[in-house]
Design a protein around this motif. Structure first.
Motif, PDB file in Angstrom:
ATOM      1  N   PHE A  56       8.693  23.843  67.440  1.00 28.95           N
ATOM      2  CA  PHE A  56       7.297  23.607  67.792  1.00 28.95           C
ATOM      3  C   PHE A  56       6.671  22.636  66.790  1.00 28.95           C
ATOM      4  O   PHE A  56       6.058  21.634  67.172  1.00 28.95           O
ATOM      5  CB  PHE A  56       6.529  24.934  67.822  1.00 28.95           C
ATOM      6  N   ALA A  57       6.833  22.919  65.497  1.00 27.30           N
ATOM      7  CA  ALA A  57       6.269  22.047  64.462  1.00 27.30           C
ATOM      8  C   ALA A  57       6.930  20.667  64.503  1.00 27.30           C
ATOM      9  O   ALA A  57       6.256  19.648  64.324  1.00 27.30           O
ATOM     10  CB  ALA A  57       6.439  22.681  63.087  1.00 27.30           C
ATOM     11  N   ALA A  91       0.834  33.888  60.615  1.00 25.36           N
ATOM     12  CA  ALA A  91      -0.249  34.848  60.408  1.00 25.36           C
ATOM     13  C   ALA A  91       0.268  36.038  59.609  1.00 25.36           C
ATOM     14  O   ALA A  91       1.422  36.442  59.757  1.00 25.36           O
ATOM     15  CB  ALA A  91      -0.800  35.318  61.747  1.00 25.36           C
ATOM     16  N   ALA A  92      -0.571  36.590  58.766  1.00 23.88           N
ATOM     17  CA  ALA A  92      -0.182  37.734  57.942  1.00 23.88           C
ATOM     18  C   ALA A  92      -0.185  39.040  58.735  1.00 23.88           C
ATOM     19  O   ALA A  92       0.537  39.969  58.394  1.00 23.88           O
ATOM     20  CB  ALA A  92      -1.120  37.848  56.740  1.00 23.88           C
ATOM     21  N   VAL A  98       1.919  31.512  64.795  1.00 26.21           N
ATOM     22  CA  VAL A  98       1.553  30.438  63.884  1.00 26.21           C
ATOM     23  C   VAL A  98       0.034  30.503  63.691  1.00 26.21           C
ATOM     24  O   VAL A  98      -0.718  30.473  64.663  1.00 26.21           O
ATOM     25  CB  VAL A  98       1.974  29.061  64.441  1.00 26.21           C
ATOM     26  N   ALA A  99      -0.394  30.594  62.456  1.00 26.15           N
ATOM     27  CA  ALA A  99      -1.818  30.694  62.156  1.00 26.15           C
ATOM     28  C   ALA A  99      -2.425  29.335  61.830  1.00 26.15           C
ATOM     29  O   ALA A  99      -3.598  29.104  62.099  1.00 26.15           O
ATOM     30  CB  ALA A  99      -2.040  31.642  60.985  1.00 26.15           C
ATOM     31  N   ALA A 100      -1.623  28.450  61.248  1.00 28.97           N
ATOM     32  CA  ALA A 100      -2.152  27.147  60.849  1.00 28.97           C
ATOM     33  C   ALA A 100      -1.041  26.115  60.829  1.00 28.97           C
ATOM     34  O   ALA A 100       0.099  26.427  60.482  1.00 28.97           O
ATOM     35  CB  ALA A 100      -2.789  27.238  59.471  1.00 28.97           C
ATOM     36  N   VAL A 101      -1.401  24.907  61.226  1.00 26.95           N
ATOM     37  CA  VAL A 101      -0.478  23.774  61.173  1.00 26.95           C
ATOM     38  C   VAL A 101      -1.210  22.638  60.478  1.00 26.95           C
ATOM     39  O   VAL A 101      -2.363  22.351  60.791  1.00 26.95           O
ATOM     40  CB  VAL A 101      -0.039  23.312  62.583  1.00 26.95           C
ATOM     41  N   HIS A 102      -0.538  22.026  59.542  1.00 26.89           N
ATOM     42  CA  HIS A 102      -1.099  20.887  58.811  1.00 26.89           C
ATOM     43  C   HIS A 102      -0.171  19.698  59.045  1.00 26.89           C
ATOM     44  O   HIS A 102       1.042  19.820  58.898  1.00 26.89           O
ATOM     45  CB  HIS A 102      -1.181  21.225  57.322  1.00 26.89           C
ATOM     46  N   VAL A 103      -0.741  18.574  59.444  1.00 23.27           N
ATOM     47  CA  VAL A 103       0.037  17.364  59.722  1.00 23.27           C
ATOM     48  C   VAL A 103      -0.333  16.308  58.685  1.00 23.27           C
ATOM     49  O   VAL A 103      -1.515  16.030  58.464  1.00 23.27           O
ATOM     50  CB  VAL A 103      -0.254  16.824  61.138  1.00 23.27           C
ATOM     51  N   VAL A 104       0.683  15.734  58.058  1.00 22.08           N
ATOM     52  CA  VAL A 104       0.486  14.671  57.077  1.00 22.08           C
ATOM     53  C   VAL A 104       1.173  13.421  57.605  1.00 22.08           C
ATOM     54  O   VAL A 104       2.387  13.415  57.818  1.00 22.08           O
ATOM     55  CB  VAL A 104       1.072  15.047  55.705  1.00 22.08           C
TER      56      VAL A 104
END
Length: 130
Positions: A56-57, A91-92, A98-104
């Protein structure tokens, strides 16, 4: 199971098939292309392939890279040095998700400053986005 598709004709639908191989290993067939997924050893798998969550990521990162690369191509700019990294956190609390996705996005070093805003805008319009 819930049908999450919008009302569309069968001609509009994209299809992929997933079949069980062994243990936690599944094969994915996408237009004749074969992929596999598995789970890490500490999750009971054999760690022979990425997890579905990692795919997915990865799909998000490659989609962003594709659109960013097409922007560069359209403007006659080199794609050398273009890279995209995704980082995600689970997520805890249950259920597992998935709680968060960060794209750089790292543009090529030759990207002119006057093209930077357009480049980032196009990259953010990937069809697989959060």
């Amino acid at each position: 199971m819930t049908d999450t598709t919008a009302a569309q004709s069968s001609q509009d639908l994209q299809r992929l098939d997933v079949t069980h191989i062994e243990g936690d290993v599944y094969a994915i067939d996408v237009r004749g292309h074969q992929l596999r997924v598995d789970q890490p050893l500490d999750a009971g798998g054999t760690d022979t392939a990425p997890t579905p969550t990692e795919l997915f990521a990865a799909s998000l990162a490659t989609c962003v890279a594709f659109y960013a690369g097409r922007y560069l191509l359209l403007h006659g700019l080199p794609r050398t040095g273009l890279s995209v990294r995704t980082e995600f956190a689970m997520a805890a609390d249950p259920p597992a998700r998935v709680a968060a996705v960060h794209v750089v996005v790292t543009p090529p070093s030759e990207l002119p400053e006057e093209r930077r805003a357009g480049f980032l805008a196009v990259a953010s319009h990937c069809t697989v986005h959060t």
